[in-house]
Design a protein around this motif. Structure first.
Motif, mmCIF file in Angstrom:
data_model
loop_
_atom_site.group_PDB
_atom_site.id
_atom_site.type_symbol
_atom_site.label_atom_id
_atom_site.label_comp_id
_atom_site.label_asym_id
_atom_site.label_seq_id
_atom_site.Cartn_x
_atom_site.Cartn_y
_atom_site.Cartn_z
ATOM 1 N N THR A 1 -4.991 -1.229 -1.124
ATOM 2 C CA THR A 1 -4.024 -2.276 -0.778
ATOM 3 C C THR A 1 -4.062 -3.389 -1.821
ATOM 4 O O THR A 1 -5.134 -3.766 -2.288
ATOM 5 N N ILE A 2 -2.890 -3.888 -2.160
ATOM 6 C CA ILE A 2 -2.728 -4.991 -3.115
ATOM 7 C C ILE A 2 -2.321 -6.234 -2.333
ATOM 8 O O ILE A 2 -1.538 -6.136 -1.396
ATOM 9 N N LYS B 1 -12.139 -9.513 -6.937
ATOM 10 C CA LYS B 1 -12.302 -8.333 -7.806
ATOM 11 C C LYS B 1 -11.566 -8.500 -9.131
ATOM 12 O O LYS B 1 -11.780 -7.731 -10.063
ATOM 13 N N PHE C 1 -10.228 -9.217 -2.197
ATOM 14 C CA PHE C 1 -9.335 -8.640 -3.210
ATOM 15 C C PHE C 1 -9.279 -9.539 -4.445
ATOM 16 O O PHE C 1 -9.437 -9.082 -5.582
ATOM 17 N N SER D 1 0.839 -1.199 0.000
ATOM 18 C CA SER D 1 0.000 0.000 0.000
ATOM 19 C C SER D 1 0.875 1.250 0.000
ATOM 20 O O SER D 1 2.025 1.219 0.447
ATOM 21 N N THR E 1 -8.223 0.274 -5.408
ATOM 22 C CA THR E 1 -7.988 -0.333 -4.103
ATOM 23 C C THR E 1 -6.898 0.468 -3.407
ATOM 24 O O THR E 1 -6.099 1.123 -4.079
#
Length: 579
Positions: free
Chosen positions: A267-268, A351, A348, A244, A265
């Protein structure tokens, strides 16, 4: 008269030459060019965390050099080994259509390049564009041997998202103070878990939160009101990571060199072996602050892990009339999920969807020729006689697929297959299902010892495959990022608990599922993938947590030749290393 004949024939030749040139240029526009690289594998002294050690590098660089190509280009990369270790290089995520000899996993598609020897990896990038990476594919040498592969679209082709102002590779790695080859060989001998890393890195630098590392911090300088494309690569050995940037949103536009429906987003989540391209839109003004980018682990098992955080700095260019120095600005920190936040991880991953449009279709196999159900997880091996072992109750830790812990052969599988010399090297009886049924995510069975062998699955050319990978709770339920060589696959479904073959397929996404080369099997859950076996050769599939691969969580698919000339694997190159 003779003179005019010469003149007219010259004219004909000139016209022909011009036509050929025009033709060649038209072809070149689509066919791509050949790009040459030379990788000298050499030792290099490197200081991190107050300590200098000698590491294996390409051309003395850490991380290694960036490979840049366009879709359709041919890459010719000469690797010369000047170090004491035997090694290979894998071009992670490159499809390697009919070029399996260049794929790189040791003892699968080639024998390793020995000290003083060289090998030329020769392959064409077909129908792919985006971020991939290269890394060593033997033992734990990829800890320092890795670098980005940037595949640009064909000339004249645009990105399906706003053209970025600048593109920046961001590679996550892991750093040990001790020698990693010693660590893994000792662990495999004793049967215990190997020592955890001392730091994570961003582009080879640990960052502010580690001893003596303030100067070893990656800095990204940006201008206000611009769009940057960050090419994220998780090259860490054993850890999935959250990433992030403080006070900035990221837009995910591609994973594993496949465009996705863009989503925002803060955060990954990225597992080892995965790549993610994100757009970073900078603020329209000069903020009087600097922003921390940070990555730290997503860890789901009970085992010890390196619970530290690597950081970089996002710094805005200051206008010349600003008298304030950027080092006096407050440093803003991002808020990352806690280490075991599976809820975030699941939402996550859900998505991520393929673009699935006319230009970039999602060619999901609709009919399935062969179904496979693989359990993936940990297990035990007995301790050899006259030895004490450090696994549970004097055993050795192991890992397996369908309870088979893969044993590396002494010669490469692809050669043995190509020359019909399988005897004593491998068998073709890898099971399509676990040896016996049990409550995979419930209480483990009494006997948790694995069997060992070098077994492969044979697939006729163009078989469409559905594979369900089921995590088990043997020793511990945990997330396993599974990587398949030679193919992209579609992630059609996933869930928690035990897979239910009569109910779960009804919810499969066959319209716009994620297409990738590495997928996380959820902790205590399952994932279903589909792929078309249209690439003849021997293709490795393994957990991309290096410790689990070392313990045997790996297997291989053997895809037979098709009938047509374009459906056969050509013979090996003359310089293919010998074992």
């Amino acid at each position: 008269m003779e003179y005019s004949f010469v003149k007219s024939s010259n004219l004909v030749l000139l016209t022909l030459f011009v036509l050929v040139l025009v033709d060649t240029l038209a072809l070149a526009k689509h066919a791509g060019i050949t790009r040459h690289y030379k990788f000298n594998i050499q030792m290099q002294n490197m200081t991190r965390l107050c300590q200098t050690k000698s590491i294996v590098t390409v051309n003395g660089q850490f991380p290694g050099p960036r490979i840049i190509a366009r879709e359709g280009d041919r890459l010719v990369i000469k690797v010369v080994n000047h170090v004491q270790y035997n090694l290979t290089i894998h071009w992670h995520g490159v499809r390697q259509l009919r070029s399996g000899w260049a794929d790189g996993p040791a003892y699968i598609t080639q024998c390793p390049i020995q000290t003083g020897q060289s090998y030329v990896y020769n392959f064409t990038i077909t129908g792919q564009r985006g971020t991939l990476f290269w890394h060593a594919h033997i033992s734990w040498l990829r800890v320092t041997l890795y670098g980005p592969i940037v595949i640009l679209p064909k000339k004249g082709a645009a990105y399906p998202f706003p053209q970025p102002f600048k593109e920046i590779p961001i590679l996550f790695g892991e750093w040990w103070k001790a020698d990693t080859e010693t660590i893994i060989s000792k662990a495999l001998q004793t049967g215990g878990a190997p020592n955890i890393s001392d730091a994570y890195t961003i582009n080879g630098l640990p960052g502010l939160f580690y001893n003596c590392s303030a100067k070893d911090t990656f800095k990204l300088k940006v201008k206000p009101g611009k769009t940057y494309l960050l090419r994220l690569v998780n090259a860490a050995l054993n850890d999935e990571l959250f990433f992030s940037i403080a006070n900035h949103n990221l837009t995910v536009v591609e994973v594993d060199a496949v465009y996705v429906k863009p989503f925002k987003t803060n955060t990954i989540l990225i597992t080892p072996g995965q790549t993610t391209n994100v757009l970073l839109k900078t603020k329209h003004f000069h903020p009087n602050a600097t922003f921390l980018m940070a990555a730290r682990p997503y860890a789901t098992g009970p085992a010890a892990f390196d619970n530290s955080t690597t950081t970089g700095i996002l710094e805005y260019h200051q206008p010349s009339n600003n008298t304030k120095k950027s080092n006096t600005f407050p440093l803003l920190k991002p808020k990352l999920p806690i280490f075991n936040d599976t809820t975030f991880a699941t939402s996550f991953v859900k998505k991520i969807r393929s673009l699935a449009n006319g230009k970039f279709p999602a060619n999901v196999p609709k009919k399935v020729d062969k179904h496979f159900f693989f359990t993936v997880g940990l297990g035990l091996n007995p301790c050899p006689k006259n030895q004490t072992c450090q696994g549970p109750n004097n055993t050795k830790l192991a890992a397996s697929v369908n309870n088979i812990s893969f044993v590396q052969p002494n010669v490469a599988l692809l050669q043995s297959h190509f020359f019909n010399q399988s005897k004593g090297v491998y068998t073709t009886d890898f099971p399509a299902n676990p040896p016996f049924k049990f409550n995979y995510t419930g209480n483990p069975p009494n006997n948790i010892f694995v069997t060992t062998g070098t077994k492969v699955v044979v697939l006729p050319f163009n078989t469409s495959v559905e594979l369900v990978m089921q995590d088990t709770s043997i020793i511990s339920a945990e997330s396993h990022p599974l990587h398949l060589h030679g193919f992209n696959f579609f992630v059609v479904g996933q869930g928690f608990g035990n897979y239910n073959s009569s109910k779960d397929p009804a919810n499969f996404n066959l319209v716009d599922p994620a297409e990738r080369n590495t997928v996380g099997v959820p902790p205590g859950g399952w994932v279903a993938i589909r792929f078309l076996a249209d690439n003849p050769g021997v293709w490795f599939m393994h957990c991309h947590l290096e410790v689990h691969t070392s313990w045997g969580l790996k297997m291989a698919w053997m895809v037979m030749d098709g009938k047509g000339p374009k459906q056969k694997l050509p013979p090996p190159p003359a310089d293919l290393p010998k074992c």
